[in-house]
Enzyme design. Sequence first.
Site, PDB file in Angstrom:
ATOM      1  N   SER A  31       6.005   7.153  13.345  1.00  0.00           N
ATOM      2  CA  SER A  31       4.998   7.381  12.291  1.00  0.00           C
ATOM      3  C   SER A  31       4.541   8.826  12.291  1.00  0.00           C
ATOM      4  O   SER A  31       4.373   9.449  11.235  1.00  0.00           O
ATOM      5  CB  SER A  31       3.775   6.485  12.529  1.00  0.00           C
ATOM      6  OG  SER A  31       4.109   5.145  12.337  1.00  0.00           O
ATOM      7  N   GLY A 101      10.694   2.673   5.108  1.00  0.00           N
ATOM      8  CA  GLY A 101       9.539   2.349   4.266  1.00  0.00           C
ATOM      9  C   GLY A 101       8.507   3.461   4.275  1.00  0.00           C
ATOM     10  O   GLY A 101       7.898   3.768   3.241  1.00  0.00           O
ATOM     11  N   ARG A 129      12.154  -4.287  -0.432  1.00  0.00           N
ATOM     12  CA  ARG A 129      10.770  -4.245   0.050  1.00  0.00           C
ATOM     13  C   ARG A 129       9.790  -3.914  -1.080  1.00  0.00           C
ATOM     14  O   ARG A 129      10.128  -3.191  -2.012  1.00  0.00           O
ATOM     15  CB  ARG A 129      10.672  -3.248   1.208  1.00  0.00           C
ATOM     16  CG  ARG A 129      11.524  -3.727   2.377  1.00  0.00           C
ATOM     17  CD  ARG A 129      11.420  -2.844   3.574  1.00  0.00           C
ATOM     18  NE  ARG A 129      10.087  -2.850   4.145  1.00  0.00           N
ATOM     19  CZ  ARG A 129       9.710  -2.068   5.152  1.00  0.00           C
ATOM     20  NH1 ARG A 129      10.568  -1.211   5.663  1.00  0.00           N
ATOM     21  NH2 ARG A 129       8.484  -2.142   5.625  1.00  0.00           N
ATOM     22  N   SER A 173      -2.216  -1.846   5.098  1.00  0.00           N
ATOM     23  CA  SER A 173      -0.986  -1.058   5.190  1.00  0.00           C
ATOM     24  C   SER A 173      -1.313   0.424   5.289  1.00  0.00           C
ATOM     25  O   SER A 173      -1.895   1.018   4.368  1.00  0.00           O
ATOM     26  CB  SER A 173      -0.104  -1.324   3.965  1.00  0.00           C
ATOM     27  OG  SER A 173       0.886  -0.313   3.863  1.00  0.00           O
ATOM     28  N   GLN A 175       0.891   2.709   5.292  1.00  0.00           N
ATOM     29  CA  GLN A 175       1.781   3.414   4.360  1.00  0.00           C
ATOM     30  C   GLN A 175       1.113   3.515   2.991  1.00  0.00           C
ATOM     31  O   GLN A 175       1.147   4.561   2.341  1.00  0.00           O
ATOM     32  CB  GLN A 175       3.124   2.693   4.258  1.00  0.00           C
ATOM     33  CG  GLN A 175       3.907   2.736   5.560  1.00  0.00           C
ATOM     34  CD  GLN A 175       5.197   1.943   5.518  1.00  0.00           C
ATOM     35  OE1 GLN A 175       5.481   1.258   4.533  1.00  0.00           O
ATOM     36  NE2 GLN A 175       5.972   2.025   6.581  1.00  0.00           N
ATOM     37  N   ASP A 326       4.138  -3.944  14.426  1.00  0.00           N
ATOM     38  CA  ASP A 326       5.554  -3.722  14.732  1.00  0.00           C
ATOM     39  C   ASP A 326       5.958  -4.345  16.064  1.00  0.00           C
ATOM     40  O   ASP A 326       7.150  -4.408  16.386  1.00  0.00           O
ATOM     41  CB  ASP A 326       5.862  -2.217  14.758  1.00  0.00           C
ATOM     42  CG  ASP A 326       5.763  -1.601  13.362  1.00  0.00           C
ATOM     43  OD1 ASP A 326       5.875  -2.341  12.373  1.00  0.00           O
ATOM     44  OD2 ASP A 326       5.573  -0.375  13.273  1.00  0.00           O
TER      45      ASP A 326
HETATM   46  C1  S3P Z   1       3.868   2.606   9.389  1.00  0.00           C
HETATM   47  C2  S3P Z   1       2.993   1.617   9.042  1.00  0.00           C
HETATM   48  C3  S3P Z   1       3.324   0.189   9.198  1.00  0.00           C
HETATM   49  C4  S3P Z   1       4.453  -0.039  10.184  1.00  0.00           C
HETATM   50  C5  S3P Z   1       5.595   0.889   9.944  1.00  0.00           C
HETATM   51  C6  S3P Z   1       5.163   2.342  10.031  1.00  0.00           C
HETATM   52  C7  S3P Z   1       3.465   4.008   9.114  1.00  0.00           C
HETATM   53  O1  S3P Z   1       3.723  -0.317   7.941  1.00  0.00           O
HETATM   54  O2  S3P Z   1       4.891  -1.366  10.120  1.00  0.00           O
HETATM   55  O3  S3P Z   1       6.618   0.664  10.909  1.00  0.00           O
HETATM   56  O4  S3P Z   1       4.128   4.937   9.616  1.00  0.00           O
HETATM   57  O5  S3P Z   1       2.472   4.200   8.404  1.00  0.00           O
HETATM   58  P1  S3P Z   1       2.605  -0.800   6.871  1.00  0.00           P
HETATM   59  O6  S3P Z   1       1.666   0.309   6.748  1.00  0.00           O
HETATM   60  O7  S3P Z   1       3.300  -1.062   5.585  1.00  0.00           O
HETATM   61  O8  S3P Z   1       2.017  -2.038   7.473  1.00  0.00           O
END
Ligand code: S3P
Length: 443
Positions: A31, A101, A129, A173, A175, A326
């Site tokens: 991340s 993602g 997704r 989330s 993300q 995760d």
């Molecule tokens: C992440 C946030 C998580 C996690 C992903 C990495 C990030 O996803 O599952 O592996 O780097 O912000 P979500 O924010 O969609 O839950």
Amino acid sequence: MIPSSETIHDTMRFAPVSGLHGCVSVPGDKSITHRGILFGLIADGTTTVRHWLDAGDCRSSIRVARALGAEIAVEDDILTIRGTGGELREPDDVLDCGNSGTTIRLLLGILAGRVPFACLTGDASLRRRPMARVLSPLAQMGAQIIAREGKYAPLAVVGRALTGIEYRLPVASAQLKSAVLLAGLLAASGDTTVTEDKPTRNHTETMLRAFGAPLQEATVDGVHRVTVSAGGRLRGTEVVVPGDISSAAFILAAAAIVLDSEVTVAGVGLNATRTGFLEVLKRMGGQVRITNQRVVAGEPIGDVTVSSSGLSGTAIGGPEIPTLIDELPILAVLAAFAEGDTVVSDAEELRVKESDRIRAVVQGLTAIGVEAEERPDGFVVHGRGPKGVQGGVVNSFDDHRIAMSFAVAGLGSARGVELRNWSCVGISYPTFQDTLRNIGANV
Ligand code: S3P
């Protein structure tokens, strides 16, 4: 159908082992590496990212950042990025985000207000997704983005001048939170405030501050609020990436279940929004010791030691889910080696990760002789105790975390585990087998 040679060879066997020992480090946090690259892309001047994660997902971020005008030099442990100051180049081809993602969702927030035109896509998993969760707040800000079936990649972005919004996250989330905050920062006018009831990882907030972005933050009664203002500029900086706790979790879990083990993982990120795995391991009876705690580049890190012990089942749910989202596949494996039942709830997000992780976990456990049941928002594992897991053949569903979770199960099992579709581990932890060998596994 005749299998391709790739299908035939993409299998790895993990034999039972007795006693894992040693002190190792794990690759950089995924991340934080993504954010270092993508914030470096929009910053003025030079950004360095030290101890970056050299793996498939972060290579996707590097590829798209270059296509948008960043100059990136890759030198062993350090990335050096010459940023665009937010003046993105119109890419001359489709931006391929691979399996990532984080890359595609954060990029949507960056592109919506800045790029003349761009198309984004990814591999078969990423194209399944959900993207509507990001498209909806961005549309409220004035973005013009067209998606396949209105909700999936490929996506086409036509840059528009955006206006700030107030937004309450409908799903926990990081993300999504990050995409909205980045769009707010790169907007033409207004403030953007994101509110979250179940706080998610806060690396974006920490790193935006390090890049000099004005940002207001408060947590009241467990509700977290972040505000950024349009037109905020980022200044290139030095990012130091801690060891990824999500990768360390596999190594620490192996130490917990393989009898007569003691393993230390040094320099692991211990941000409180990410440490749910360690809390649950302790609750299950795991022997966890944290030493050498310090703060590096705004992120807490430390050395984590786990020794083998008897484990018991537990309930996992509520606000702790985002802190271990995760790690649920590897927690499911720990649950299989525990006495009693483990119940995971409030984790419907697992259905839309790199694979449907609820289904993949339950199928994997069943294949190695552990009773488990799917629930809409989680699963139940009926623990077999420290010596009760038989082993068998498991499909990773091309999901790196499923593959590594069941590799660990193999080390503690009676007969070993054979992993089908193994090479996906390159997405987050290409050196996983080296680490296992370094602590005494016969991989
Ligand atoms: C992440 C946030 C998580 C996690 C992903 C990495 C990030 O996803 O599952 O592996 O780097 O912000 P979500 O924010 O969609 O839950």
